[in-house]
Design an enzyme around this catalytic site. Structure first.
Site, PDB file in Angstrom:
ATOM      1  N   CYS A  66      43.468  46.651 -25.742  1.00  0.00           N
ATOM      2  CA  CYS A  66      44.618  45.834 -25.332  1.00  0.00           C
ATOM      3  C   CYS A  66      44.641  44.507 -26.090  1.00  0.00           C
ATOM      4  O   CYS A  66      43.754  43.662 -25.909  1.00  0.00           O
ATOM      5  CB  CYS A  66      44.531  45.605 -23.823  1.00  0.00           C
ATOM      6  SG  CYS A  66      45.691  44.393 -23.166  1.00  0.00           S
ATOM      7  N   CYS A  69      44.775  41.417 -23.881  1.00  0.00           N
ATOM      8  CA  CYS A  69      43.468  41.236 -23.226  1.00  0.00           C
ATOM      9  C   CYS A  69      42.499  40.534 -24.170  1.00  0.00           C
ATOM     10  O   CYS A  69      41.783  39.612 -23.761  1.00  0.00           O
ATOM     11  CB  CYS A  69      42.872  42.581 -22.814  1.00  0.00           C
ATOM     12  SG  CYS A  69      43.832  43.494 -21.593  1.00  0.00           S
TER      13      CYS A  69
END
Length: 142
Positions: A66, A69
Site C-alpha cells: 500500500c 501506508c
C-alpha cells in the site's frame, strides 16, 4: 498506569509519582517507551489492548504493498514521539495478519483505530501527516 513492554511483553505498572517516559521494564529492564511504534501480531495486539490501563492504544493497520501506508509510516513514527506516554502506538501488517484486521472491520488502509480500556473510541482511514495524527488522537481522547 499499566503498559506492556515493547521488548518482552510484560505488563508494567508505572507509579503516578514518577515520569512514565523514563520507565524501565521490571522484567527485561528495557525502556518501556521508545518513541517508536511497535509491530504486533494478533496475540500482541490482544495483549496490549487487554493489559494497557490508564493510557490509550493507537493502532495503524497497514500493508507493505500500500503506497499511502508506506507514505504514512514516517508520519506515524513521528507522532509516537509526541503522543507517548499517554498513548501506546502499534502497527499491524494486515497482509501478514489478516484475521485481527478483519475482526476490527478494517475495509480501507491505512486505518487508524484508537482504543481506550480495550474499547474502540475512534477510527479513521487514509493518509495523515504527523500533526494530523496527533491532533486527531488528542481530539478523539477529548
Amino acid at each position: 498506569m499499566q503498559i506492556v513492554c515493547s521488548s518482552c511483553g510484560a505488563a508494567n505498572r508505572l507509579p503516578e509519582d514518577r515520569d512514565p517516559a523514563a520507565a524501565r521494564c521490571g522484567r527485561c529492564k528495557s525502556a518501556v517507551f521508545t518513541g517508536l511504534p511497535i509491530e504486533v501480531d494478533a496475540a500482541g495486539l490482544d495483549r496490549h489492548r487487554r493489559l494497557t490501563q490508564g493510557a490509550a492504544v493507537l493502532l495503524d493497520v497497514w500493508a507493505p504493498w500500500c503506497g499511502p501506508c508506506r507514505a504514512m509510516a514516517p508520519n506515524y513514527a513521528a507522532a509516537a514521539g509526541k503522543l507517548e506516554p499517554g498513548v501506546r502506538l502499534l502497527k499491524l501488517n494486515s497482509e501478514a495478519h489478516p484475521a485481527p484486521a478483519s475482526a476490527l472491520g478494517v475495509s480501507g488502509i491505512p486505518a487508524l483505530i484508537l482504543f481506550r480500556d480495550n474499547a474502540v473510541v475512534a477510527r479513521s482511514a487514509g493518509l495523515m501527516s504527523a500533526p494530523q495524527i496527533v491532533d486527531w488522537t488528542r481530539r478523539a481522547l477529548g
